[in-house]
Design a protein around this motif. Structure first.
Motif, PDB file in Angstrom:
ATOM      1  N   LYS A  82     -40.131  -5.630 -10.537  1.00 23.84           N
ATOM      2  CA  LYS A  82     -39.692  -7.006  -9.722  1.00 23.84           C
ATOM      3  C   LYS A  82     -38.740  -6.579  -8.451  1.00 23.84           C
ATOM      4  N   VAL A  83     -39.579  -7.182  -7.479  1.00 25.14           N
ATOM      5  CA  VAL A  83     -38.871  -7.012  -6.166  1.00 25.14           C
ATOM      6  C   VAL A  83     -38.040  -8.160  -5.746  1.00 25.14           C
ATOM      7  N   PHE A  84     -36.444  -7.911  -5.797  1.00 25.60           N
ATOM      8  CA  PHE A  84     -35.638  -8.875  -5.273  1.00 25.60           C
ATOM      9  C   PHE A  84     -35.268  -8.929  -3.909  1.00 25.60           C
ATOM     10  N   LYS A  85     -35.487 -10.233  -3.464  1.00 24.26           N
ATOM     11  CA  LYS A  85     -34.994 -10.298  -1.931  1.00 24.26           C
ATOM     12  C   LYS A  85     -33.556 -10.560  -2.045  1.00 24.26           C
ATOM     13  N   GLU A  86     -33.123  -9.774  -1.075  1.00 23.27           N
ATOM     14  CA  GLU A  86     -31.668 -10.075  -0.770  1.00 23.27           C
ATOM     15  C   GLU A  86     -31.146 -10.989   0.116  1.00 23.27           C
ATOM     16  N   LYS A  87     -30.406 -12.051  -0.497  1.00 23.36           N
ATOM     17  CA  LYS A  87     -29.915 -13.167   0.212  1.00 23.36           C
ATOM     18  C   LYS A  87     -28.361 -13.272  -0.001  1.00 23.36           C
ATOM     19  N   PRO A  88     -27.857 -13.261   1.283  1.00 31.89           N
ATOM     20  CA  PRO A  88     -26.375 -13.171   1.218  1.00 31.89           C
ATOM     21  C   PRO A  88     -25.781 -14.646   0.767  1.00 31.89           C
ATOM     22  N   ILE A  89     -26.556 -15.731   1.413  1.00 33.30           N
ATOM     23  CA  ILE A  89     -25.926 -16.826   1.016  1.00 33.30           C
ATOM     24  C   ILE A  89     -26.982 -17.570  -0.129  1.00 33.30           C
ATOM     25  N   ARG A  90     -26.501 -18.145  -1.342  1.00 33.88           N
ATOM     26  CA  ARG A  90     -26.998 -18.728  -2.235  1.00 33.88           C
ATOM     27  C   ARG A  90     -27.137 -20.125  -2.198  1.00 33.88           C
ATOM     28  N   ASN A  91     -28.395 -20.816  -2.068  1.00 33.32           N
ATOM     29  CA  ASN A  91     -28.415 -22.212  -1.940  1.00 33.32           C
ATOM     30  C   ASN A  91     -28.323 -22.783  -3.146  1.00 33.32           C
ATOM     31  N   ARG A  92     -27.271 -23.878  -3.192  1.00 27.91           N
ATOM     32  CA  ARG A  92     -27.221 -24.640  -4.187  1.00 27.91           C
ATOM     33  C   ARG A  92     -27.930 -25.931  -4.278  1.00 27.91           C
ATOM     34  N   THR A  93     -28.529 -26.420  -5.118  1.00 24.36           N
ATOM     35  CA  THR A  93     -29.234 -27.507  -5.241  1.00 24.36           C
ATOM     36  C   THR A  93     -28.294 -28.575  -5.876  1.00 24.36           C
ATOM     37  N   ARG A  94     -28.463 -29.999  -5.530  1.00 28.69           N
ATOM     38  CA  ARG A  94     -27.897 -31.020  -6.122  1.00 28.69           C
ATOM     39  C   ARG A  94     -28.505 -31.199  -7.376  1.00 28.69           C
ATOM     40  N   GLY A  95     -28.018 -31.722  -8.669  1.00 30.74           N
ATOM     41  CA  GLY A  95     -28.625 -31.974  -9.639  1.00 30.74           C
ATOM     42  C   GLY A  95     -29.343 -33.549  -9.534  1.00 30.74           C
ATOM     43  N   ARG A  96     -30.225 -33.807 -10.428  1.00 26.11           N
ATOM     44  CA  ARG A  96     -30.725 -35.175 -10.005  1.00 26.11           C
ATOM     45  C   ARG A  96     -30.073 -36.252 -10.679  1.00 26.11           C
ATOM     46  N   GLY A  97     -29.370 -36.081 -11.759  1.00 28.92           N
ATOM     47  CA  GLY A  97     -28.707 -37.041 -12.251  1.00 28.92           C
ATOM     48  C   GLY A  97     -27.249 -37.367 -11.775  1.00 28.92           C
ATOM     49  N   PRO A  98     -26.909 -38.540 -12.321  1.00 25.82           N
ATOM     50  CA  PRO A  98     -25.344 -38.934 -11.538  1.00 25.82           C
ATOM     51  C   PRO A  98     -24.247 -37.531 -11.735  1.00 25.82           C
ATOM     52  N   GLU A  99     -23.237 -37.606 -10.887  1.00 31.83           N
ATOM     53  CA  GLU A  99     -22.177 -36.508 -11.152  1.00 31.83           C
ATOM     54  C   GLU A  99     -21.366 -36.911 -12.398  1.00 31.83           C
ATOM     55  N   THR A 100     -21.300 -35.967 -13.141  1.00 33.75           N
ATOM     56  CA  THR A 100     -20.314 -36.340 -14.209  1.00 33.75           C
ATOM     57  C   THR A 100     -18.720 -36.363 -13.763  1.00 33.75           C
ATOM     58  N   ILE A 101     -18.105 -37.289 -14.384  1.00 30.67           N
ATOM     59  CA  ILE A 101     -16.785 -37.690 -13.904  1.00 30.67           C
ATOM     60  C   ILE A 101     -15.989 -36.929 -15.087  1.00 30.67           C
ATOM     61  N   PRO A 102     -15.075 -36.131 -14.777  1.00 27.73           N
ATOM     62  CA  PRO A 102     -14.252 -35.495 -15.921  1.00 27.73           C
ATOM     63  C   PRO A 102     -13.584 -36.381 -16.633  1.00 27.73           C
ATOM     64  N   ARG A 103     -13.576 -35.939 -18.168  1.00 24.22           N
ATOM     65  CA  ARG A 103     -13.160 -37.016 -19.164  1.00 24.22           C
ATOM     66  C   ARG A 103     -11.695 -37.296 -19.006  1.00 24.22           C
ATOM     67  N   ALA A 104     -11.008 -36.433 -18.181  1.00 26.56           N
ATOM     68  CA  ALA A 104      -9.483 -36.956 -18.154  1.00 26.56           C
ATOM     69  C   ALA A 104      -9.176 -38.153 -17.334  1.00 26.56           C
ATOM     70  N   ILE A 105     -10.037 -38.061 -16.191  1.00 21.88           N
ATOM     71  CA  ILE A 105     -10.037 -39.212 -15.104  1.00 21.88           C
ATOM     72  C   ILE A 105     -10.462 -40.612 -16.105  1.00 21.88           C
ATOM     73  N   LEU A 106     -11.476 -40.518 -16.888  1.00 16.58           N
ATOM     74  CA  LEU A 106     -12.123 -41.696 -17.250  1.00 16.58           C
ATOM     75  C   LEU A 106     -11.061 -42.089 -18.500  1.00 16.58           C
TER      76      LEU A 106
END
Length: 137
Positions: A82-106
């Motif tokens: 397997k040939v791995f491409k070197e990427k210094p920055i990792r792209n983070r994609t946003r999930g499709r669902g709603p953001e989860t609210i921490p239980r402490a806040i709820l």
């Protein structure tokens, strides 16, 4: 009743066969691992004897035992590297669902808003004052 007994016997037989198959596979796997270890040890010993030179190294082929001849030999497929491409920055994609609210806040206690009670009370007081003024006059 007899049908249930027959089904139970068949199930037990199937379980036994599966257990035997699994044991046979485990034995073959253990044997292969032992052979690999033995081969590595022989290579290490050969390297020590030759001082690490591969040119003068003679390969010793271990004799095949009876079990190896009987067992079906599976050819190993060459694995692709397997040939791995070197990427210094990792792209983070946003999930499709709603953001989860921490239980402490709820679960935190909501602060009561006193304006909800104060505003209608002030209106009632003003109304009474106006009515009282017109009544007195």
């Amino acid at each position: 009743m007899q049908e249930e007994i027959a089904k139970a016997k068949q199930a037990m037989e199937r379980k036994k066969k599966l257990a035997e198959k699994a044991a046979a596979k485990a034995a073959i796997r253990a044997q292969k691992e032992a052979e690999k270890k033995e081969k590595k040890e022989q290579e290490k010993k050969a390297k020590k004897k030759t001082g690490g030179n591969k040119e003068t190294e003679t390969e010793e082929v271990p004799e095949a035992s009876e079990e190896e001849i009987e067992a079906p030999v599976q050819e190993e497929k060459p694995q692709k590297e397997k040939v791995f491409k070197e990427k210094p920055i990792r792209n983070r994609t946003r999930g499709r669902g709603p953001e989860t609210i921490p239980r402490a806040i709820l679960k935190r206690k909501k602060s009561t808003n006193y304006w909800v009670y104060a505003a209608p009370a002030a209106l009632v007081v003003l109304l009474l004052l106006v009515l009282g003024y017109y009544y007195v006059l």
